[in-house]
Design an enzyme around this catalytic site. Structure first.
Site, short mmCIF file in Angstrom:
data_model
loop_
_atom_site.label_atom_id
_atom_site.label_comp_id
_atom_site.label_asym_id
_atom_site.label_seq_id
_atom_site.Cartn_x
_atom_site.Cartn_y
_atom_site.Cartn_z
N ASP A 8 8.25 -3.12 -1.07
CA ASP A 8 8.91 -2.23 -2.05
C ASP A 8 9.99 -1.33 -1.48
O ASP A 8 10.03 -0.12 -1.78
CB ASP A 8 7.85 -1.37 -2.77
N LYS A 19 5.94 -7.91 -8.42
CA LYS A 19 4.60 -7.50 -8.81
C LYS A 19 4.68 -6.39 -9.85
O LYS A 19 5.74 -5.78 -10.01
CB LYS A 19 3.81 -7.00 -7.59
N CYS A 40 1.12 1.21 -1.89
CA CYS A 40 1.38 -0.24 -1.91
C CYS A 40 1.27 -0.90 -0.54
O CYS A 40 0.86 -2.05 -0.44
CB CYS A 40 2.73 -0.51 -2.56
#
Ligand SMILES: [Zn+2]
Length: 209
Positions: free
Chosen positions: A8, A108, A153
């Site tokens: 990310d 995701k 994450c």
């Protein structure tokens, strides 16, 4: 085969983003050095990729506000500011990231009814993103993980890598990652370590032959 997973590294999690991680963008040059050395056979990057009405957004819950605990589908869920909405600038990779060095992008968080911190599966651990199968088919022997944010994450991805990729050596690159809360970052590193994730720095990685 050595693989690097970048979690990310998007505008939304860097300064000026909708869910900025403190100094998130500082990891970009470090990550670029890791990629540039050509020491990884495979570089994979995940993207948080939410529909505009995602249920993790406080905006979808009247009376709630960002960074408060709420519920989503009856389960505890941190309420986040709207972030990384599909197709938005917020969801793009940081402009400084060497995207030419990325071999595969894993999206995701597309299901509005559940959050997905991990690049491997939703938070209820049922629906898979497909990344574990992709990496297994690629025949990776080791997986280094870094990115944003350590306490959410990155941690979830590292723990899932340990659980879902038996026999694969998993490591967390600490200085190529940034977290939201310093106390939670410490706890996340302890949790990863206890699960068998190696804790290394980019200097360790770059000094390896
Ligand atoms: Zn998200």
């Amino acid at each position: 085969m050595k693989c690097l997973l970048l979690v990310d590294i998007q505008n939304g999690f860097c300064s000026g983003g909708n869910l900025a991680v403190p100094n998130g963008e500082d990891i970009v040059p470090i990550v670029n050095r890791l990629i540039a050395k050509g020491r990884y056979d495979l570089v994979v990057a995940s993207k948080d990729w939410h529909p505009a009405d995602h249920g993790s957004f406080a905006s979808q819950h009247p009376g709630s506000s960002p960074f408060k605990m709420g519920t989503l589908n009856g389960k505890p869920q941190m309420m986040w500011p709207d972030h990384c909405v599909q197709g938005s600038h917020d969801a793009e990779f940081h402009p400084g990231l060497n995207v030419g060095g990325i071999d595969h992008v894993q999206r995701k968080g597309e299901d509005p009814t559940i959050d997905s911190y991990s690049a491997f599966r939703d938070n209820d651990q049922s629906a898979l993103t497909g990344l574990s199968g992709y990496l297994a088919r690629a025949g990776i022997g080791s997986l280094d993980i870094c990115g944003l944010a350590t306490d959410y994450c990155v941690k979830a991805s590292a723990l899932d890598a340990r659980a879902m990729l038996p026999g694969v050596k998993v490591r967390f690159i600490s200085d190529a990652s940034r977290g939201i809360d310093p106390t939670d970052v410490k706890a996340a590193i302890a949790e990863m370590s206890a699960a068998g994730v190696g804790i290394v720095t980019s200097a360790d990685v770059l000094s390896e032959r």
